[in-house]
Design a protein around this motif. Structure first.
Motif, PDB file in Angstrom:
ATOM      1  N   MET A 198       0.801  -1.221   0.000  1.00 51.00           N
ATOM      2  CA  MET A 198       0.000   0.000   0.000  1.00 51.00           C
ATOM      3  C   MET A 198       0.838   1.278   0.000  1.00 51.00           C
ATOM      4  SD  MET A 198      -3.033  -0.839  -0.520  1.00 51.00           S
ATOM      5  CE  MET A 198      -2.280  -2.115  -1.551  1.00 51.00           C
ATOM      6  N   GLN A 199       2.138   1.154   0.210  1.00 49.27           N
ATOM      7  CA  GLN A 199       3.013   2.317   0.027  1.00 49.27           C
ATOM      8  C   GLN A 199       2.952   2.806  -1.423  1.00 49.27           C
ATOM      9  OE1 GLN A 199       6.944   1.241   1.336  1.00 49.27           O
ATOM     10  NE2 GLN A 199       6.288   0.729   3.417  1.00 49.27           N
ATOM     11  N   ASN A 200       2.722   1.870  -2.325  1.00 44.40           N
ATOM     12  CA  ASN A 200       2.619   2.234  -3.746  1.00 44.40           C
ATOM     13  C   ASN A 200       1.406   3.124  -3.997  1.00 44.40           C
ATOM     14  OD1 ASN A 200       4.812   0.405  -4.259  1.00 44.40           O
ATOM     15  ND2 ASN A 200       3.344  -1.278  -4.253  1.00 44.40           N
ATOM     16  N   PHE A 201       0.316   2.829  -3.308  1.00 47.65           N
ATOM     17  CA  PHE A 201      -0.905   3.631  -3.465  1.00 47.65           C
ATOM     18  C   PHE A 201      -0.642   5.083  -3.082  1.00 47.65           C
ATOM     19  CE2 PHE A 201      -4.917   5.231  -1.521  1.00 47.65           C
ATOM     20  CZ  PHE A 201      -5.702   5.229  -2.662  1.00 47.65           C
ATOM     21  N   ARG A 202       0.071   5.258  -1.994  1.00 51.86           N
ATOM     22  CA  ARG A 202       0.342   6.617  -1.512  1.00 51.86           C
ATOM     23  C   ARG A 202       1.419   7.317  -2.335  1.00 51.86           C
ATOM     24  NH1 ARG A 202       3.310   6.184   3.866  1.00 51.86           N
ATOM     25  NH2 ARG A 202       4.966   5.693   2.363  1.00 51.86           N
ATOM     26  N   TRP A 227      -7.820  -5.670   3.243  1.00 53.16           N
ATOM     27  CA  TRP A 227      -7.759  -6.724   4.253  1.00 53.16           C
ATOM     28  C   TRP A 227      -6.848  -6.320   5.406  1.00 53.16           C
ATOM     29  CZ3 TRP A 227     -10.482 -11.006   5.255  1.00 53.16           C
ATOM     30  CH2 TRP A 227     -11.374 -11.436   4.273  1.00 53.16           C
ATOM     31  N   ALA A 228      -5.752  -5.632   5.100  1.00 51.04           N
ATOM     32  CA  ALA A 228      -4.870  -5.165   6.175  1.00 51.04           C
ATOM     33  C   ALA A 228      -5.609  -4.175   7.077  1.00 51.04           C
ATOM     34  CB  ALA A 228      -3.615  -4.521   5.585  1.00 51.04           C
ATOM     35  N   ALA A 229      -6.387  -3.284   6.462  1.00 50.41           N
ATOM     36  CA  ALA A 229      -7.158  -2.313   7.238  1.00 50.41           C
ATOM     37  C   ALA A 229      -8.247  -3.003   8.056  1.00 50.41           C
ATOM     38  CB  ALA A 229      -7.773  -1.271   6.309  1.00 50.41           C
ATOM     39  N   TRP A 230      -8.833  -4.039   7.496  1.00 47.66           N
ATOM     40  CA  TRP A 230      -9.832  -4.817   8.242  1.00 47.66           C
ATOM     41  C   TRP A 230      -9.188  -5.464   9.472  1.00 47.66           C
ATOM     42  CZ3 TRP A 230      -9.415 -10.236   8.789  1.00 47.66           C
ATOM     43  CH2 TRP A 230     -10.484 -10.854   9.449  1.00 47.66           C
ATOM     44  N   TYR A 231      -7.940  -5.926   9.303  1.00 49.33           N
ATOM     45  CA  TYR A 231      -7.270  -6.638  10.392  1.00 49.33           C
ATOM     46  C   TYR A 231      -6.782  -5.687  11.479  1.00 49.33           C
ATOM     47  CZ  TYR A 231      -3.890  -9.533  12.869  1.00 49.33           C
ATOM     48  OH  TYR A 231      -3.189 -10.191  13.851  1.00 49.33           O
ATOM     49  N   ASN A 232      -6.119  -4.575  11.070  1.00 48.27           N
ATOM     50  CA  ASN A 232      -5.471  -3.744  12.096  1.00 48.27           C
ATOM     51  C   ASN A 232      -5.939  -2.280  12.129  1.00 48.27           C
ATOM     52  OD1 ASN A 232      -4.215  -2.572   9.874  1.00 48.27           O
ATOM     53  ND2 ASN A 232      -2.254  -3.607  10.205  1.00 48.27           N
ATOM     54  N   GLU A 233      -6.902  -1.935  11.229  1.00 51.01           N
ATOM     55  CA  GLU A 233      -7.442  -0.573  11.173  1.00 51.01           C
ATOM     56  C   GLU A 233      -6.324   0.479  11.108  1.00 51.01           C
ATOM     57  OE1 GLU A 233     -10.245   0.045  14.312  1.00 51.01           O
ATOM     58  OE2 GLU A 233     -11.633  -1.496  13.568  1.00 51.01           O
ATOM     59  N   ASN A 234      -5.307   0.167  10.332  1.00 45.52           N
ATOM     60  CA  ASN A 234      -4.183   1.098  10.195  1.00 45.52           C
ATOM     61  C   ASN A 234      -4.707   2.466   9.767  1.00 45.52           C
ATOM     62  OD1 ASN A 234      -2.088   2.413   8.167  1.00 45.52           O
ATOM     63  ND2 ASN A 234      -0.928   1.220   9.667  1.00 45.52           N
ATOM     64  N   SER A 271      -3.402   5.191   8.554  1.00 44.47           N
ATOM     65  CA  SER A 271      -2.908   5.774   7.301  1.00 44.47           C
ATOM     66  C   SER A 271      -3.624   5.156   6.102  1.00 44.47           C
ATOM     67  CB  SER A 271      -1.395   5.567   7.178  1.00 44.47           C
ATOM     68  OG  SER A 271      -0.700   6.255   8.192  1.00 44.47           O
ATOM     69  N   ILE A 272      -3.743   3.825   6.118  1.00 45.90           N
ATOM     70  CA  ILE A 272      -4.426   3.155   5.007  1.00 45.90           C
ATOM     71  C   ILE A 272      -5.896   3.547   4.983  1.00 45.90           C
ATOM     72  CG2 ILE A 272      -5.157   0.923   4.095  1.00 45.90           C
ATOM     73  CD1 ILE A 272      -2.568  -0.270   5.036  1.00 45.90           C
ATOM     74  N   VAL A 273      -6.537   3.533   6.130  1.00 46.03           N
ATOM     75  CA  VAL A 273      -7.960   3.881   6.192  1.00 46.03           C
ATOM     76  C   VAL A 273      -8.188   5.296   5.662  1.00 46.03           C
ATOM     77  CG1 VAL A 273      -9.924   4.276   7.710  1.00 46.03           C
ATOM     78  CG2 VAL A 273      -8.471   2.263   8.054  1.00 46.03           C
ATOM     79  N   GLN A 274      -7.342   6.235   6.031  1.00 46.74           N
ATOM     80  CA  GLN A 274      -7.510   7.618   5.580  1.00 46.74           C
ATOM     81  C   GLN A 274      -7.333   7.733   4.066  1.00 46.74           C
ATOM     82  OE1 GLN A 274      -8.669  10.284   7.036  1.00 46.74           O
ATOM     83  NE2 GLN A 274      -8.380  11.488   5.153  1.00 46.74           N
ATOM     84  N   LEU A 275      -6.305   7.093   3.541  1.00 46.30           N
ATOM     85  CA  LEU A 275      -6.081   7.134   2.096  1.00 46.30           C
ATOM     86  C   LEU A 275      -7.253   6.515   1.342  1.00 46.30           C
ATOM     87  CD1 LEU A 275      -2.300   6.164   2.042  1.00 46.30           C
ATOM     88  CD2 LEU A 275      -3.249   8.337   1.246  1.00 46.30           C
TER      89      LEU A 275
END
Length: 543
Positions: free
Chosen positions: A357-361, A407-414, A416-420
């Motif tokens: 997901m670093q690629n997305f950002r 799926w990562a956001a579902w698991y750990n609610e990160n 940064s990922i959720v905001q993006l």
């Protein structure tokens, strides 16, 4: 040149793959088909025909049809008959027997190196064995490395070789060459949806069925359903009917999965169809994990995920090679999200998805003039995008690249990922509300131009963005609805009802369409009635 029967072989085309159409005439007899080169993926096309030499001469002419003529090679070999080969089976390749026969021919040549009959049969045997080598290499990475040729290229090269073999119906390799050729054309048709390949495959299979009518494989290739008698029956006789059917379905699925894992899969996870296609099989394996906790399904899934990760074709959790998102995303998207269920809580797979997901950002997205976060292109890799016309659009299927992050956001609610993801999802929802370029308000567009936020990108029609493949068109719902799946995933993570707006709007349209009988009649594409029709029918891909 002596009078008599010969086999003439012509290889036509050119190394630069410049399109050519040619007519071939042999002794004033015109061959019925125009020879085109390149022949699909091959720069050349080879033809082999039996000819008769009279008056100690043979006249061969090749004429271009609106093009130049390209001639790679020409061969003329006398027809001196063929020795029989002792095979171990009826139609399979049997390369063990053919290689043993080849050794026999080599030994004969040691005693008489000028024996044309043996030399000519050795030439055909070598063509057959090379075709088998190309075919057996499939999509295995070792085959691509050894040959430097792609899977599809090798299949066409094998077909070109085998068609030379079957020019002689009396050759001992004729029937098994027809069988292998039929299989090649069948699978090339499955890959490219080519009616000419389908017709050839059916013709060869139909002829072979007369020779071997009991062959179940041939019967299945021709469309016959063969009953599977090996599925174990339910032992609980009082089980409800739905449970009986569910048990049978699960057993059938496990049988197929177990075959792939135990008979086909290698330690690096490959299944023989190249990683980019192998990974697609995992799309239906998760029921075996969630419903049966099957150890072999888990093993096969893990092998393939790790194999792709360690293959060298990924970088930072995405494809190294730039391609459209349908292809560039599948390597990681089809292998790693499922690992949250196969190996729940394993930090290795969580970290891999986070890296991706670093690629997305950092690479894929930016902010448009409307302040929306969108992908800069639908052609992308881990390190770059192709923003130039006509690729500079965000498409609904870009959600495919984000499934590991979801799926990562579902698991750990990160956070940064959720905001993006909130920014990207909200942008699409806002675009859905727009009624631009003929798009009805409330409907998600097929594409949005990055440079100017234009609905439909550079296309005059919102529903057909004129991109590389037609599965980016709005009516290919199975692909474009990956964005809807992403939005529903965002709702599951955040419980924010805005992410259900387009889902609920589509549901309302479907309910309305079921009441409107006039929607069975043809309507102009792009309007709200057309949208209803597509949703009700499942679109062009019936999904």
């Amino acid at each position: 040149m002596h009078n008599g029967d010969y086999y003439l072989t012509l290889s036509l085309g050119n190394k630069d793959s410049i399109p050519m159409k040619m007519l071939v005439r042999i002794n004033d007899q015109l061959l019925p088909d125009t020879v085109s080169a390149p022949w699909y993926r091959l720069a050349y096309k080879t033809i082999r025909r039996k000819v008769v030499v009279k008056g100690e001469k043979l006249v061969v002419s090749v004429r271009g049809v609106g093009s130049d003529v390209g001639l790679y090679a020409v061969e003329l070999r006398p027809d001196n008959g063929s020795q029989s080969i002792r095979f171990n089976n009826k139609l399979e390749e049997d390369t063990v027997a053919v290689k043993a026969f080849r050794s026999k021919l080599i030994k004969q040549l040691e005693g008489d190196s000028s024996n044309l009959s043996v030399l000519n049969q050795l030439n055909i045997v070598d063509k057959y064995l090379l075709a088998c080598y190309y075919f057996d290499g499939g999509g295995w990475s070792w085959a691509s490395k050894e040959t430097g040729l792609s899977l599809i290229y090798r299949m066409y090269a094998a077909a070109d070789l085998l068609e030379q073999v079957i020019a002689n119906a009396d050759d001992p390799l004729y029937e098994r060459s027809c069988y292998l050729l039929a299989r090649i054309y069948y699978w090339l048709d499955q890959e490219d949806n080519n009616p000419a390949h389908e017709k050839k495959a059916r013709t060869y299979f139909a002829a072979l069925q007369k020779i071997d009518p009991g062959n179940e494989i041939i019967r299945m290739y021709l469309g016959e359903t063969i009953k599977d008698e090996t599925t174990p029956a339910m032992t609980q006789h009082q089980a409800p009917l739905w449970a009986v059917y569910q048990h049978e379905a699960m057993q059938r699925m496990l049988k197929v999965i177990h075959w792939w894992v135990t008979q086909k899969q290698t330690a690096n996870g490959e299944l023989g169809g190249k990683y980019g296609d192998d990974v697609e099989i995992l799309r239906w394996w998760l029921p075996a994990v969630l419903g049966a906790d099957d150890s072999l399904a888990k093993l096969g899934y893990r092998r393939l995920a790790d194999g792709v990760w360690n293959s060298g074709i990924l970088e930072r959790g995405f494809a190294k090679k730039v391609d459209d998102v349908e292809h560039s995303a599948e390597l990681f998207r089809d292998t790693h999200p499922g690992m949250f269920l196969v190996n729940y809580g394993d930090p290795e797979y969580i970290e891999r998805c986070m890296i991706s997901m670093q690629n997305f950002r950092d690479v894929w997205t930016g902010i448009t003039p409307l302040g929306h976060r969108h992908f800069k292109s639908y052609y992308l890799s881990a390190t770059q995008v192709v923003p130039q016309y006509p690729y500079g659009v965000d498409v609904a299927m870009n959600a495919r690249a984000l499934l590991p992050g979801l799926w990562a956001a579902w698991y750990n609610e990160n956070p940064s990922i959720v905001q993006l993801f909130k920014e990207w999802s909200s942008s699409w929802i806002a675009d859905a509300k727009r009624a631009d370029n003929g798009k009805p308000a409330g409907v998600l567009p097929s594409a949005v131009g990055f440079s100017a936020d234009r609905i439909g990108g550079d296309s005059p029609t919102w529903y057909d963005p004129k991109l590389t493949y037609d599965y980016y068109n709005w009516d290919h719902l199975g692909h474009v609805n990956e964005l809807q799946y992403h939005l529903m995933g965002m709702y599951a993570i955040t419980r924010d009802p805005q992410y259900l707006q387009t889902v609920n709007f589509y549901n309302d349209l479907i309910q309305a369409a079921r009441k409107e009988k006039q929607l069975t009649t043809a309507v102009d594409p792009g309007g709200i009635d057309w949208v209803k029709q597509q949703l009700l029918s499942g679109g062009a891909d019936h999904d």
